[in-house]
Design an enzyme around this catalytic site. Sequence first.
Site, PDB file in Angstrom:
ATOM      1  N   LYS A  74       0.644  -1.205  -0.061  1.00 39.13           N
ATOM      2  CA  LYS A  74       0.089  -0.199  -0.222  1.00 39.13           C
ATOM      3  C   LYS A  74       0.773   1.063   0.107  1.00 39.13           C
ATOM      4  O   LYS A  74       0.214   2.460  -0.449  1.00 39.13           O
ATOM      5  CB  LYS A  74      -0.573  -0.082   1.372  1.00 39.13           C
ATOM      6  CG  LYS A  74      -2.275  -0.983   1.055  1.00 39.13           C
ATOM      7  CD  LYS A  74      -2.784  -1.008   1.937  1.00 39.13           C
ATOM      8  CE  LYS A  74      -4.306  -2.595   2.082  1.00 39.13           C
ATOM      9  NZ  LYS A  74      -5.108  -2.252   3.017  1.00 39.13           N
ATOM     10  N   ASP A 110      -9.039   3.215   2.628  1.00 35.00           N
ATOM     11  CA  ASP A 110      -9.405   2.930   3.769  1.00 35.00           C
ATOM     12  C   ASP A 110     -10.032   2.999   5.444  1.00 35.00           C
ATOM     13  O   ASP A 110     -10.610   3.033   6.290  1.00 35.00           O
ATOM     14  CB  ASP A 110      -8.467   1.354   4.184  1.00 35.00           C
ATOM     15  CG  ASP A 110      -7.680   0.272   3.827  1.00 35.00           C
ATOM     16  OD1 ASP A 110      -8.824  -0.915   3.131  1.00 35.00           O
ATOM     17  OD2 ASP A 110      -6.406  -0.100   3.363  1.00 35.00           O
TER      18      ASP A 110
HETATM   19  P1  NAP Z   1       1.678  -4.241   5.884  1.00 40.60           P
HETATM   20  O1  NAP Z   1       1.844  -3.035   5.434  1.00 40.60           O
HETATM   21  O2  NAP Z   1       2.713  -5.194   5.102  1.00 40.60           O
HETATM   22  O3  NAP Z   1       2.224  -3.775   6.949  1.00 40.60           O
HETATM   23  C1  NAP Z   1       2.071  -4.685   8.181  1.00 40.60           C
HETATM   24  C2  NAP Z   1       2.054  -4.323   9.563  1.00 40.60           C
HETATM   25  O4  NAP Z   1       2.291  -5.442  10.322  1.00 40.60           O
HETATM   26  C3  NAP Z   1       3.018  -3.800  10.044  1.00 40.60           C
HETATM   27  O5  NAP Z   1       3.140  -2.410  10.650  1.00 40.60           O
HETATM   28  C4  NAP Z   1       4.472  -5.036  10.115  1.00 40.60           C
HETATM   29  O6  NAP Z   1       5.004  -4.329  11.254  1.00 40.60           O
HETATM   30  C5  NAP Z   1       3.338  -5.702  11.417  1.00 40.60           C
HETATM   31  N1  NAP Z   1       3.477  -7.054  11.158  1.00 40.60           N
HETATM   32  C6  NAP Z   1       3.594  -7.965  10.473  1.00 40.60           C
HETATM   33  N2  NAP Z   1       4.181  -8.774  11.136  1.00 40.60           N
HETATM   34  C7  NAP Z   1       4.806  -8.963  12.601  1.00 40.60           C
HETATM   35  C8  NAP Z   1       4.963  -9.522  13.425  1.00 40.60           C
HETATM   36  N3  NAP Z   1       5.320 -10.864  13.202  1.00 40.60           N
HETATM   37  N4  NAP Z   1       5.199  -9.043  14.495  1.00 40.60           N
HETATM   38  C9  NAP Z   1       4.635  -7.251  14.610  1.00 40.60           C
HETATM   39  N5  NAP Z   1       4.384  -6.410  14.211  1.00 40.60           N
HETATM   40  C10 NAP Z   1       3.953  -7.787  12.483  1.00 40.60           C
HETATM   41  O7  NAP Z   1       0.576  -4.002   5.709  1.00 40.60           O
HETATM   42  P2  NAP Z   1      -1.126  -3.943   5.458  1.00 40.60           P
HETATM   43  O8  NAP Z   1      -1.920  -3.469   4.136  1.00 40.60           O
HETATM   44  O9  NAP Z   1      -0.713  -2.604   6.456  1.00 40.60           O
HETATM   45  O10 NAP Z   1      -2.573  -4.832   6.190  1.00 40.60           O
HETATM   46  C11 NAP Z   1      -2.332  -4.845   7.572  1.00 40.60           C
HETATM   47  C12 NAP Z   1      -3.298  -6.205   8.075  1.00 40.60           C
HETATM   48  O11 NAP Z   1      -5.004  -5.168   8.346  1.00 40.60           O
HETATM   49  C13 NAP Z   1      -3.515  -7.341   6.819  1.00 40.60           C
HETATM   50  O12 NAP Z   1      -3.974  -7.873   8.154  1.00 40.60           O
HETATM   51  C14 NAP Z   1      -5.280  -6.651   6.232  1.00 40.60           C
HETATM   52  O13 NAP Z   1      -5.555  -7.521   5.373  1.00 40.60           O
HETATM   53  C15 NAP Z   1      -5.834  -5.761   7.166  1.00 40.60           C
HETATM   54  N6  NAP Z   1      -6.733  -4.502   6.798  1.00 40.60           N
HETATM   55  C16 NAP Z   1      -7.918  -5.114   6.580  1.00 40.60           C
HETATM   56  C17 NAP Z   1      -8.909  -4.556   6.107  1.00 40.60           C
HETATM   57  C18 NAP Z   1      -9.842  -4.243   6.489  1.00 40.60           C
HETATM   58  O14 NAP Z   1     -10.645  -3.611   5.391  1.00 40.60           O
HETATM   59  N7  NAP Z   1     -10.254  -5.054   7.255  1.00 40.60           N
HETATM   60  C19 NAP Z   1      -7.997  -3.069   5.100  1.00 40.60           C
HETATM   61  C20 NAP Z   1      -6.597  -2.818   5.037  1.00 40.60           C
HETATM   62  C21 NAP Z   1      -6.064  -3.956   5.640  1.00 40.60           C
HETATM   63  P3  NAP Z   1       6.696  -4.038  10.580  1.00 40.60           P
HETATM   64  O15 NAP Z   1       6.587  -2.585   9.868  1.00 40.60           O
HETATM   65  O16 NAP Z   1       6.973  -3.753  12.330  1.00 40.60           O
HETATM   66  O17 NAP Z   1       7.341  -4.905  10.017  1.00 40.60           O
END
Ligand code: NAP
Length: 290
Positions: A74, A110
């Site tokens: 994103k 979002d």
């Molecule tokens: P992203 O940009 O890749 O960010 C991932 C986040 O998760 C980062 O802050 C990362 O930390 C953290 N993370 C991942 N693995 C981790 C671990 N083992 N321990 C601690 N922190 C960890 O992904 P995103 O697009 O923001 O999406 C995040 C989640 O939100 C996904 O599951 C997605 O499906 C969900 N989502 C849901 C909606 C909805 O409408 N319900 C909308 C958007 C997203 P680091 O920075 O340290 O890597």
Amino acid sequence: MADFELNGSTMVCGVMGDPLEHSVSPAMHNAAFRKLGLNYVYLPFRVSKENLAGAVEGIRALHIAGMNVTIPHKVSIIPLLDEVDALAQRIGAVNVVHNKDGRLLGFNTDAEGFLRLLKEQGIEAGRMHAVVIGAGGASRAVCFALASLGSNVTILNRTVQKALDCAADMAKYTGRTFAALELNPDNLASALAKADLVVNATSLGMAPQAGESPVNGKLLERRHIVADIVYNPVVTRLLSDAEKAGARIIGGLDMLGWQGALSLEIWTGCRAPVDLMRRAAAEAVKRYEK
Ligand code: NAP
């Protein structure tokens, strides 16, 4: 169009991310296209970080009409697009791409999806201390939404520099001060002691790694409102721990429905059948959980 016939004029939309197995967006959008009688189809495109630039070129080359963007692209997709609308620029994350006559335009739905979720739940977050866990693309949208309501926000992230960057960008565009901390047990304990609202915006707890949680359940209290934007499973480990602590819980499915409905409206100009989309998403999660 009779039911769902694909032909030479079918417009293609989809979602690009990695991993994607958990995604119910194809079920949700295809149900909406059928309901609206649109000659569109929605597909999953698994795209690794290394292949993002090529995949974005592919949107243009293959005349893909619209794309949702998810974990982990994103933020990194922004410089690859022709134009990014003002809101998505301020948030610093794009979750919708519209291919308009060969020009790729970026949007963020979002943040509005999260705002609509809070409104539907009757949560007056403007008066609250919020703790947002995560500093990726989705977290940026959640933080921006909360700041726009006037909440006090503390961001905790495993990679502390990303929390600091997110806090600095949010402060620049919203005029509010954000605290940013490393995600560790001590910082979580002190942040949660002051928090009313806790939001998981990391991917921790998402299928197939359901069972993980960014928060030790012992830190959760009855007075907390705990939201998880992870929607598959519907009740994540975090939400189940929060429920056991007597806290109010909010899952991510309804936000998914809103951001998806707003995406569809950008691509097609049609009013999205949001209730149907939410039902289709919920049924798809149930099928996945079986
Ligand atoms: P992203 O940009 O890749 O960010 C991932 C986040 O998760 C980062 O802050 C990362 O930390 C953290 N993370 C991942 N693995 C981790 C671990 N083992 N321990 C601690 N922190 C960890 O992904 P995103 O697009 O923001 O999406 C995040 C989640 O939100 C996904 O599951 C997605 O499906 C969900 N989502 C849901 C909606 C909805 O409408 N319900 C909308 C958007 C997203 P680091 O920075 O340290 O890597």
